[in-house]
Design an enzyme around this catalytic site. Structure first.
Site, PDB file in Angstrom:
ATOM      1  N   LEU B 116      -1.579  -3.587 -24.450  1.00 46.47           N
ATOM      2  CA  LEU B 116      -0.744  -4.758 -24.716  1.00 46.47           C
ATOM      3  C   LEU B 116      -0.115  -5.295 -23.426  1.00 46.47           C
ATOM      4  O   LEU B 116       0.386  -6.406 -23.398  1.00 46.47           O
ATOM      5  CB  LEU B 116       0.384  -4.396 -25.694  1.00 46.47           C
ATOM      6  CG  LEU B 116      -0.049  -3.948 -27.101  1.00 46.47           C
ATOM      7  CD1 LEU B 116       1.175  -3.643 -27.956  1.00 46.47           C
ATOM      8  CD2 LEU B 116      -0.919  -4.990 -27.773  1.00 46.47           C
ATOM      9  N   GLU B 117      -0.118  -4.474 -22.417  1.00 47.52           N
ATOM     10  CA  GLU B 117       0.570  -4.890 -21.193  1.00 47.52           C
ATOM     11  C   GLU B 117      -0.461  -5.214 -20.097  1.00 47.52           C
ATOM     12  O   GLU B 117      -1.044  -6.275 -20.099  1.00 47.52           O
ATOM     13  CB  GLU B 117       1.591  -3.830 -20.796  1.00 47.52           C
ATOM     14  CG  GLU B 117       2.636  -3.641 -21.936  1.00 47.52           C
ATOM     15  CD  GLU B 117       3.706  -2.601 -21.659  1.00 47.52           C
ATOM     16  OE1 GLU B 117       4.008  -2.376 -20.471  1.00 47.52           O
ATOM     17  OE2 GLU B 117       4.236  -2.017 -22.626  1.00 47.52           O
TER      18      GLU B 117
END
Lengths: 685, 307
Positions: B116-117
């Site tokens: 997600l990052e």
């Protein structure tokens, strides 16, 4: 060598092992101590935190983290790789679980503690605010104070008993809204405390009474027990290493010993090399050095010295090559003849001198062998190329110490005795004594020269026709310190082997010349041997004195003494030519004895002949001698040479000589040799 | 009554040392390494689509946190929690809201790998790094290596993060007895202690040294599920338990809480006093506490001013 290398490697290995072990041991110990320190500090901080209202929790967080870090260090300690420490690894796993639980408990503690403290703070503040309550609020205030006291006591004492059996809630059944709100707020926190407080106490106790300390101590104890064994093992290893080292040291010593032994062998080899140098290269017999060595090691040595007679002639006639071959053949011959005889060794000692050394052999046996050997050699014909040589040997035998010297003396004596071929040395041969005497004589000559006691004596030579003394013969004498006069046969032969002989010659020339000058009407003669003339130094002395004393020196005559085997007659001839230039006359001495050779007269310009005493002394008794005298006289006359007779001892002899025609005579009948010439010249016959 | 007050006073007196300590002025840092770390921190090369850098969510020039409720990472994907401040993070006893990382190194590793990052992994990072002549040169210079390993990338970033401290806050100077606080600020600090905020917010970071339940006293409910401590300990009692956040530069790092549910400090203070202290504060008290909190604003990390 290998042992040394192994022990060196072992020492390095031991050092590394020891260092690593110590390092690992220390590492583990430090980690364990750090873990315990952290844990104790943490416990202290937890206790502090549980009592104090608020505190800085950084250190608690840090210690909790450090505990885990320490544990990691501990569990990864290299020392645990060893199987011996398995037990500790088990304990460590237990500790790990405890630490994990403790860490969670600490987290839990901090959570509970925050809430409890906050509520307690709230209640404290709230009770204070209750002072403001009116009416029956006063009771509420007191009740609240009482409850707070219980809470405080419980917290301070960490004891749940303070919270047992009691109502910790304020009544809310009042109509006074303010009081109701007050009580509700109070109860909210009070019931929060009542609910959370037992958990807090429990968790606090769990944290503070964790078995971590016990586990650490247990680990420490077993670690030390095991590591003590390891240290003991290290000690043992060190001991073994020391033993190995010591034994390698011993090994080195042993090697050193071997080396020395090896070195000794080398020395022996060297000795054998030297031994090979001890051989005579020509004959392959041992040489003199070896004999000397062998003599030292022999128990009862008995030496035969063998000398080839007239070897010098062989060398002179056939040359050194043949001489050497003869020596080799002789060596082989002796070797073969003596091959069956035990305990002997053969030597070549000098040019033609051989040695046979017996050890511990009966004298009779040795002598019989010597005789056998002499006879065998005499019988044997040595064939060299197409040359056939027969030689004789003289053999001396000796077993009296000093072996070689005595044998030499015996051999010398033997050489003079043509009747014997083998001679055994005996003390009574007195050879040694004569050698001693020789030595003393040399000393005598030396002293006499130094003290001017070498003097000429003069014997008058009478003209038989005129009965007048015309000449004197100068004869050398040695005056002893006590005045006694020594005749030349006592010292002259010995002096010839020394440098003093020239000195003596010189002194006699000088003194004779001095006397000659005192008697201007007389002639003088001096004795000189043909051998002397070969000595250039003596010739030089002679000629220079003649030259310096001219014209007196023209009255000095030379009595030439015949010597054996004059090789270089040319030199003699030359000398005669030289002295004749000064007016000297030449007289051949002792004619008629020894090798008297007529050849001299063809080669040498001789003026006079002195007829030997052995003929003169018998002219009155022996027809033969008289005949010889007459023959010599006739011969001399034909050769225009004048005769002198010596050893004239009687008037009879003098008259006979006169009758024969001999011009001059000398001898005791007229006068013995005198220190000074006579004052008169006339004598009566 | 007086006796009780005395006991309280006594406790305070015994532990008279303030439970808050100033940020150390000495920082043993390799500046060269830290500058390289800064470069990496700000370089989107560390994300798969070159969109996201560390700095994207950790505003080092502001409060160090994300002004957005949740961070936006790779391909615009939203994170699941409000990004905490990276400033003074080195003083936190653990990293992340739920403390799942023991240290900054562990922490830095996670967002890079988080899909997600940054949505990267060590392999892709190494590929990208070693393909860059600029980084190759810099790593050669700083680490004396010809190959840039993932470990070194993290090391540089952590070194940079270690420099991100905000020393010399007014309150630190007060603690060092260099200055006096204003009356309001001082009263705010006393309230901060009296009401028990200090029981959790203490230490050098004024927080960040323990886990606490959000809503100890009064249950706190969120609209969403957040990665709280229970995700680490698997203990259902640890629901809503988070690492106590630092209050340094708190005035600069709105919004507040893990769920970024409070936009202002006042709201946050009210929520905390209700849920965790069980008290109601007056506006006046809140103002005083806010005044105190302002004294926790520190200097900008010096590294940011080094060219």
């Amino acid at each position: 060598m290998v042992l040394g290398a192994v022990s060196c490697i072992s020492i390095v290995y031991f050092y590394i092992l020891q260092r690593n072990f110590s390092k690992n041991h220390r590492e583990f110990k430090i980690a364990l101590n750090s873990l315990q320190d952290n844990h104790q500090e943490l416990n202290y901080l937890i206790l502090q935190n549980s009592i104090s209202v608020y505190s800085n929790q950084d250190q608690i967080a840090k210690d909790t983290n450090n505990l885990l870090v320490d544990y990691e260090t501990l569990s990864q300690s290299h020392i645990l790789n060893s199987s011996k420490y398995k037990k500790i690894q088990k304990d460590l796993l237990i500790l790990k679980e405890q630490l994990k639980n403790n860490s969670q408990n600490v987290e839990e503690f901090l959570m509970l503690s925050a809430g409890i403290k906050n509520s307690l703070l709230f209640l404290t503040r709230h009770v204070e605010n209750g002072i403001a309550l009116k009416h029956n609020g006063q009771n509420i205030f007191f009740s609240a104070g009482k409850i707070l006291k219980h809470f405080n006591d419980a917290i301070r004492m960490q004891d749940l008993d303070y919270l047992k059996n009691g109502n910790f809630l304020l009544p809310t059944d009042t109509t006074n809204q303010k009081i109701k709100d007050y009580a509700t707020s109070f109860n909210a926190h009070s019931s929060f405390l009542m609910k959370k407080y037992p958990e807090f106490i429990q968790i606090t106790k769990q944290v503070l009474s964790s078995n971590i300390d016990a586990s650490i101590n247990k680990i420490r104890t077993s670690f030390f027990t095991i590591s003590r064994n390891d240290f003991a093992a290290l000690d043992m290893f060190a001991l073994i290493l020391f033993t190995v080292f010591s034994s390698s040291l011993l090994g080195t010593i042993f090697l050193l010993f071997l080396y020395i032994k090896e070195n000794k062998k080398l020395l022996e080899t060297k000795e054998s090399l030297e031994h090979s140098l001890s051989y005579d290269l020509l004959t392959n017999l041992y040489n003199r050095r070896m004999l000397e060595k062998k003599l030292k090691s022999s128990i009862a040595p008995h030496l035969l010295l063998l000398d080839i007679d007239e070897f010098k002639h062989i060398n002179d006639i056939y040359g050194n090559a043949i001489g050497n071959l003869l020596l080799q053949k002789m060596a082989r011959f002796i070797q073969v003849k003596l091959s069956d005889i035990p305990d002997i060794s053969l030597y070549r000692l000098s040019a033609d001198e051989f040695g046979v050394l017996f050890d511990d052999t009966q004298e009779v046996v040795v002598l019989s062998i010597a005789h056998m050997l002499e006879k065998e050699i005499a019988k044997h014909t040595f064939t060299i190329d197409d040359l056939e040589l027969n030689v004789l040997v003289s053999i001396s035998s000796n077993n009296v110490s000093p072996i070689l010297e005595n044998a030499d003396l015996a051999l010398k004596l033997l050489k003079k005795d043509y009747t014997k071929r083998v001679l055994a040395y005996q003390e009574n041969l007195n050879l040694k004594k004569s050698a001693q005497e020789n030595f003393e004589t040399v000393a005598l000559i030396r002293d006499a020269l130094a003290e001017d006691r070498i003097i000429p004596y003069f014997q008058p030579i009478i003209n038989l026709k005129t009965s007048k003394i015309e000449k004197y013969e100068a004869l050398v004498r040695l005056q002893m310190k006590n005045g006694t006069i020594l005749s030349p046969f006592r010292f002259l032969e010995v002096s010839k082997k020394t440098p003093y002989y020239r000195e003596i010659t010189k002194v006699i020339i000088e003194k004779t010349l001095a006397t000659l000058k005192e008697y201007p009407s007389l002639r003088f003669s001096i004795n000189i041997s043909m051998i002397d003339i070969l000595d250039e130094e003596i010739v030089k002395i002679f000629l220079s004195h003649l030259r310096e004393n001219m014209p007196d020196s023209s009255r000095l005559d030379i009595e030439l003494l015949e010597s054996e085997n004059i090789q270089n007659i040319e030199k003699v001839k030359h000398f005669i030519g030289e002295v004749k230039k000064f007016g000297s006359q030449i007289l051949l001495d002792d004619f008629g004895s020894g090798y008297s050779n007529f050849a001299y007269f063809s080669d040498l310009d001789i003026d006079m002949i002195k007829i030997d005493g052995s003929i003169i002394s018998e002219i009155t008794t022996s027809e033969r001698k008289l005949h010889m005298l007459k023959s010599i006289y006739q011969f001399s006359k034909g050769m225009h040479m004048i005769n002198i007779a010596e050893f004239v001892e009687t008037r009879e002899m003098a008259l006979l000589l006169k009758e024969v025609g001999v011009k001059y005579a000398q001898g005791y009948y007229f006068s013995q040799p005198l220190a000074k010439p006579l004052d008169y010249t006339d004598v009566s016959i | 009554m007086n006796k009780l007050a005395l006991i309280v006073l006594l406790f305070i007196c015994i532990y008279a040392d303030e439970p808050i300590s100033p940020i150390p002025l000495k920082n043993n840092i390799n500046t060269e390494k830290a500058k390289l770390g800064q470069l990496l921190f700000c370089d989107p090369i560390l994300s798969q689509d070159n969109s996201t850098a560390c700095v994207s969510c950790h505003d080092i020039y502001g409060g160090g946190a994300d002004s957005r409720a949740v961070s936006i990472g790779f391909a615009g994907r939203e994170g699941n929690i409000h990004a905490p401040s990276v400033l003074n993070a080195k003083y936190n006893f653990k990293q992340f809201w739920n403390g799942r990382a023991e240290n900054l190194l562990e922490q830095a590793n996670e967002p890079i790998n988080n899909p997600l990052e940054h949505a990267m992994n060590f392999h892709s990072i190494e590929q990208r790094m070693n393909a860059s002549p600029m980084y190759k040169e810099k790593f050669q210079k700083v680490y004396h290596v010809s190959f840039i390993s993932y470990r070194l990338v993290l090391d540089a970033i952590v070194e940079f993060e270690n420099t991100l401290t905000t020393p010399n806050a007014k309150f630190d100077k007060f603690l060092r007895h260099e200055i006096k606080l204003d009356k309001e600020e001082e009263e705010g600090y006393i309230l901060f202690k009296q009401y028990g905020c200090i029981t959790c917010h203490n230490g050098v970071n004024i927080g960040g040294n323990s886990f606490q339940k959000m809503g100890t006293f009064l249950e706190y409910t969120s609209k969403k599920e957040y990665p709280d401590r229970s995700k680490v300990t698997h203990d259902k009692n640890h629901k809503n338990v988070f690492k106590v956040p630092t209050l340094r530069n708190i005035t600069l790092s709105a919004p507040y809480f893990h769920d970024a549910s409070k936009q202002t400090l006042k709201e946050a203070i009210i929520a905390m006093s209700e849920h965790n202290l069980g008290i109601k504060l007056s506006d006046q008290e809140i103002e005083k506490i806010i005044a105190f909190l302002h004294t926790l604003e520190g200097e900008r990390p010096y590294i940011l001013d080094i060219k």
